[in-house]
Design an enzyme around this catalytic site. Structure first.
Site, PDB file in Angstrom:
ATOM      1  N   ASP B  93       0.863  -1.182   0.000  1.00 17.40           N
ATOM      2  CA  ASP B  93       0.000   0.000   0.000  1.00 17.40           C
ATOM      3  C   ASP B  93       0.900   1.233   0.000  1.00 17.40           C
ATOM      4  O   ASP B  93       2.127   1.135   0.000  1.00 17.40           O
ATOM      5  CB  ASP B  93      -0.975  -0.033   1.181  1.00 17.40           C
ATOM      6  CG  ASP B  93      -0.268  -0.051   2.525  1.00 17.40           C
ATOM      7  OD1 ASP B  93       0.952   0.242   2.585  1.00 17.40           O
ATOM      8  OD2 ASP B  93      -0.926  -0.359   3.529  1.00 17.40           O
ATOM      9  N   SER B  94       0.279   2.406  -0.010  1.00 16.25           N
ATOM     10  CA  SER B  94       1.061   3.637  -0.119  1.00 16.25           C
ATOM     11  C   SER B  94       1.559   4.129   1.232  1.00 16.25           C
ATOM     12  O   SER B  94       2.401   5.019   1.301  1.00 16.25           O
ATOM     13  CB  SER B  94       0.189   4.734  -0.728  1.00 16.25           C
ATOM     14  OG  SER B  94      -0.813   5.113   0.211  1.00 16.25           O
ATOM     15  N   GLY B  95       1.023   3.571   2.291  1.00 15.32           N
ATOM     16  CA  GLY B  95       1.334   4.067   3.624  1.00 15.32           C
ATOM     17  C   GLY B  95       0.322   5.079   4.126  1.00 15.32           C
ATOM     18  O   GLY B  95       0.218   5.314   5.333  1.00 15.32           O
ATOM     19  N   GLY B  96      -0.433   5.667   3.202  1.00 15.16           N
ATOM     20  CA  GLY B  96      -1.341   6.751   3.587  1.00 15.16           C
ATOM     21  C   GLY B  96      -2.414   6.334   4.575  1.00 15.16           C
ATOM     22  O   GLY B  96      -2.699   7.059   5.536  1.00 15.16           O
ATOM     23  N   PHE B  97      -2.989   5.168   4.366  1.00 12.15           N
ATOM     24  CA  PHE B  97      -4.093   4.740   5.224  1.00 12.15           C
ATOM     25  C   PHE B  97      -3.625   4.590   6.671  1.00 12.15           C
ATOM     26  O   PHE B  97      -4.284   5.060   7.605  1.00 12.15           O
ATOM     27  CB  PHE B  97      -4.667   3.416   4.710  1.00 12.15           C
ATOM     28  CG  PHE B  97      -5.924   2.993   5.405  1.00 12.15           C
ATOM     29  CD1 PHE B  97      -7.157   3.494   5.017  1.00 12.15           C
ATOM     30  CD2 PHE B  97      -5.881   2.104   6.477  1.00 12.15           C
ATOM     31  CE1 PHE B  97      -8.333   3.113   5.669  1.00 12.15           C
ATOM     32  CE2 PHE B  97      -7.044   1.715   7.132  1.00 12.15           C
ATOM     33  CZ  PHE B  97      -8.267   2.225   6.724  1.00 12.15           C
ATOM     34  N   GLN B 194     -11.527   7.013  -5.243  1.00 16.65           N
ATOM     35  CA  GLN B 194     -12.166   7.447  -4.002  1.00 16.65           C
ATOM     36  C   GLN B 194     -13.537   8.027  -4.359  1.00 16.65           C
ATOM     37  O   GLN B 194     -14.014   7.835  -5.481  1.00 16.65           O
ATOM     38  CB  GLN B 194     -11.275   8.469  -3.281  1.00 16.65           C
ATOM     39  CG  GLN B 194     -10.011   7.860  -2.658  1.00 16.65           C
ATOM     40  CD  GLN B 194     -10.298   6.974  -1.440  1.00 16.65           C
ATOM     41  OE1 GLN B 194     -11.428   6.917  -0.936  1.00 16.65           O
ATOM     42  NE2 GLN B 194      -9.271   6.246  -0.987  1.00 16.65           N
ATOM     43  N   GLY B 221     -11.486   3.512   0.148  1.00 16.95           N
ATOM     44  CA  GLY B 221     -12.525   4.255   0.844  1.00 16.95           C
ATOM     45  C   GLY B 221     -13.812   3.485   1.033  1.00 16.95           C
ATOM     46  O   GLY B 221     -14.865   4.074   1.278  1.00 16.95           O
ATOM     47  N   ASP B 271      -7.563  -7.715  -0.086  1.00 22.28           N
ATOM     48  CA  ASP B 271      -6.718  -7.966   1.075  1.00 22.28           C
ATOM     49  C   ASP B 271      -7.543  -7.616   2.298  1.00 22.28           C
ATOM     50  O   ASP B 271      -8.432  -6.761   2.236  1.00 22.28           O
ATOM     51  CB  ASP B 271      -5.469  -7.084   1.079  1.00 22.28           C
ATOM     52  CG  ASP B 271      -5.787  -5.693   1.601  1.00 22.28           C
ATOM     53  OD1 ASP B 271      -6.418  -4.911   0.861  1.00 22.28           O
ATOM     54  OD2 ASP B 271      -5.469  -5.402   2.773  1.00 22.28           O
TER      55      ASP B 271
END
Lengths: 380, 380
Positions: B93-97, B194, B221, B271
Site C-alpha cells: 500500500d502507499s502508507g497513507g491509510f 475514491q 474508501g 486484502d
C-alpha cells in the site's frame, strides 16, 4: 502402542550411556532431551515440527494441566496424547515444583500441599496419591513422584527434612501407582533423588529410592541456584548409586554445556525450558554459542544464523530479518528461534548418541565445547 | 523473475472475472486474496505455509516498514522479497491509510502528510513521490498511489475534496513512478478510486484515473463504516467505468460474503486482516460460518473444526484443544486459527476461480452462502 515400559542400555563410553526406552507410545533414544510442553503445547511449535526435529518425548506440566483444562477433562477427551496431537511418549512431572514456585498460599505438611491457583485463587490439595492419580488421568507414559525440592543455598537441616519427606512420599507414590494399575498400563513411575548440595544426603536418597522398585530415577533439586561444579559433584556421587539398568533423568537441566557434562556422568534424560523460553526472548543457541538477535550488530546482517544447519529457521532467514522480528515483537520471531533452538538441542543429543555408540563421546564433547568457545561469526 | 507486469482476462461469468496477473515475481491467479504481512510477516505463519495454502501474493504495509526496519535498510538487504523470505509477488500500500489511522500529529496539505511515528514520535514526511520511492526501495511488484481516504459517514464536500486531492496525487504518483523506472523494472502502480458513498464522485474518480495509464485500479474508501449494500452500490457504479483489461483491487475487504459479492461485481483482488487478526482472537472461519473457539460449548468437544478441510489446523486438532489454547493464550492457538482462516479464504478464492471458468459462479456463490447460513455443527 501397547509395549510396556522398558530400558535397554545399548552402549557406554566412559560414564556416558547410550540407551533405548520403550513406552506404550513408542521408543525413546537416550540420551534424550525432552522439549517442555507446559500447557499441552511446546510453545510456538506445531507438534509435527517437534517430532521432525527428532524428539521422541515431550514433557507436560501436571500443575498447569490440573488447573486448565483439568486432568478430568483431558481424560474425558481421551488423554493428553490425543488432546495435544502428540502420539509419542509423554513424561509428566508431579506438579510439586510448580506448586512451590507458582501457586499462592502454599501450606506443606506430611500429607501433601494445599495451595491456591495462581490463575483464579481456587483452592487445591496435592498429595503423592493425587499427583499419581492426575498423571494417570493424563495418560502419561513416564510419571514422577511428588517430592519437595529445596532451593539452594539452604541449611543442611532443611535439605535433610525435605529429602526425608520426599522419600516417604516416594513410598506413598509407588503404592498409589501400583494400586492404580500404572504397571498394567505399561507406564513408569520415577523416584526423585533429593539432598541438595550435600553428598551424604544425596547418597542416602539414591540408595533408599533404588530399593523401591521404580522404573527409573530422577535427580531433582539441582540447577536451583548452585554453581555448575556443585551440580556435577552431586551427579558424581548420585549416579553410581542408581541401578545401571534403569534410566536416569536430570530434571530441569540445562544449558548445552550442562547437558554434555551430565551425560558424561551417566544421565540419560533431560528437560529444560531454556531453548523454548530463550527463543521467545530473542536468544538463539548455535554450534558457536548463544546469539542475541536483539543486538544491533545483526540489524543489517544478511547472513543466516547457521548456514550449515539443516533447520530452515537457522538457514533460510537472515539475521537482519530475525532481528527485525524480535524488535517488533512478531510471533514469527518466537516461532523461528524456538525452532532453531530445539533443532540445536536435538542435534546435540543425536550427536552424543552417535558418538557414544562409536566410543567417540569425549571427542564429541570436546569439539562441541570448542565450537561454543569460538563464539559467533564476526560482525560484517 | 523478469516478466513485466501484465494482466490477462481468462474468463468471465456474469460480472465475475477469472484472470491472471504476471509480475516480476510470478503469476497470480485472480480473483485473489492477499494475506496481510504488515511488518514483513503474515502474523503467526511461516512464509512457506502461506504459499502452500495457494497464496500467490502477499501485502506489505509501507507505513510500518518505513518506520521499522526502514525502506533503505530493506533495499540494502536486497529488497522485501528476500528480507521476508517470500520470493513470490508482493503488493504494497502507499502508507497513507496507516498514517491517517495510526500516526500521531498528522498534518495534511496539498504537498502530502507530515506525521510522527506511533512508535517513537520521530517526525516523517509522506508525499506521493516519497511513497513511490519507498515502494521502489522495497521492490514491491504492485504499488499504490498515495491517496486520502475518507471515513464514512462524511459530508459530500469533504469526500469531494479528498477525492480531488487523491486525483492530483495520482498524477504526481504516476509521474514519480515513471521517472523512477518502475515500468522498466516490470512493476505496476495502481491508481485508487475514491469518492465515498457518492456515485457521482466515484464516477468522476474512476473516469479520471482510467486515463492516467495505471497498470491497475484500486477501489479505496470502502469498508470504512458504511453498510454492505452501500459498498456494493459503489462497486456497481465504479467497476464498469474501469478498463476491463486491467485488474481491479478492492482494498481492505473483507468478510467471505463481502468478497464473493464483490467478485460478482467485477473485482479481481482483495486484502484484509480479518482472517489473520480473527485467528489471533479465537475466531475461526469455516464453510459453516464463523466459530468462536473461546465459547464454552467447545470445551469438551473432541471434533475438529472441519473434518472435510484439507488444512491440518482444521482437521487434526479438537475444538476442545483449540478452546484450551485460546483460553490459555498459547501461541499455538493463534498459529492454528490463522492457518485455518487463511486456508478457508484461499479455498474460497480457488473455488471461485474454478467456478468462473466453468460458468458456475452463481451456483458456487449460492452454495457458499447456504453453508454460512446453515451455521456451525450442533453442540454434542
Amino acid at each position: 502402542m501397547t509395549e510396556p515400559f522398558a530400558f535397554e542400555l545399548l552402549a557406554t563410553d566412559g560414564g556416558a550411556r547410550r540407551g533405548k526406552l520403550t513406552t506404550p507410545h513408542g521408543e525413546v533414544g537416550t540420551p534424550a532431551f525432552m522439549p517442555v510442553g507446559t500447557q499441552a503445547t511446546v510453545k510456538a511449535m506445531y507438534p509435527g515440527q517437534v517430532r521432525d526435529l527428532g524428539a521422541d518425548v515431550v514433557l507436560g506440566n501436571t500443575y498447569h494441566l490440573m488447573l486448565r483444562p483439568t486432568a478430568e477433562r483431558i481424560a474425558k477427551l481421551g488423554g493428553l496424547h490425543r488432546f495435544m496431537n502428540w502420539p509419542h511418549t509423554i513424561l509428566t512431572d508431579s506438579g510439586g515444583f510448580q506448586v512451590m514456585s507458582l501457586a499462592k498460599l502454599r501450606k506443606l505438611d506430611e500429607t501433601g500441599v494445599t495451595f491456591r491457583s495462581h490463575i483464579d485463587g481456587q483452592r487445591y490439595e496435592m498429595t503423592p496419591e493425587r499427583s499419581v492419580e492426575i498423571q494417570g488421568l493424563l495418560g502419561s507414559d513416564i510419571q514422577m513422584q511428588l517430592d519437595e525440592c529445596t532451593a539452594l543455598p539452604a541449611e543442611t537441616a532443611d535439605i535433610e527434612r525435605a529429602m526425608e519427606l520426599s522419600l516417604r512420599w516416594a513410598e506413598r507414590s509407588r503404592a498409589a501407582f501400583v494400586a492404580g494399575g500404572g504397571p498394567e498400563r505399561g507406564q513408569a513411575l520415577f523416584g526423585i533423588v533429593q539432598g541438595g548440595d550435600d553428598p551424604a544426603l544425596r547418597e542416602r536418597s539414591a540408595l533408599a529410592l533404588s530399593g523401591m522398585g521404580f522404573e527409573g530415577h530422577s535427580v531433582g533439586g539441582l540447577a536451583v541456584g548452585e554453581p555448575q561444579d556443585v551440580m556435577m559433584r552431586m551427579l558424581e556421587v548420585t549416579t553410581p548409586l542408581l541401578p545401571a539398568d534403569k534410566p536416569r533423568y536430570l530434571m530441569g537441566v540445562g544449558t548445552p554445556d550442562d547437558i554434555v557434562k551430565s551425560v558424561a556422568r551417566g544421565v540419560d534424560m533431560f528437560d529444560c525450558v531454556m531453548p523454548t523460553r530463550s527463543g521467545r526472548h530473542g536468544l538463539a543457541f548455535t554450534r558457536r554459542g548463544k546469539v542475541n538477535l536483539r543486538n544491533a550488530r545483526h540489524a543489517e546482517d544478511p547472513r543466516p544464523l547457521d548456514e550449515e544447519s539443516a533447520c530452515p529457521a537457522a538457514r533460510d532467514y537472515s539475521r537482519a530479518y530475525l532481528h527485525h522480528l524480535v524488535r517488533t515483537g512478531e510471533t514469527l520471531g518466537s516461532m523461528l528461534l524456538t525452532w532453531n533452538n530445539l533443532a540445536y538441542y536435538q542435534d546435540l543429543m543425536a550427536g552424543m548418541r552417535a558418538a557414544i555408540e562409536t566410543g567417540g563421546f569425549a571427542d564429541f564433547a570436546q569439539s562441541a565445547r570448542v565450537g561454543w568457545e569460538r563464539g559467533d561469526i564476526p560482525p560484517l
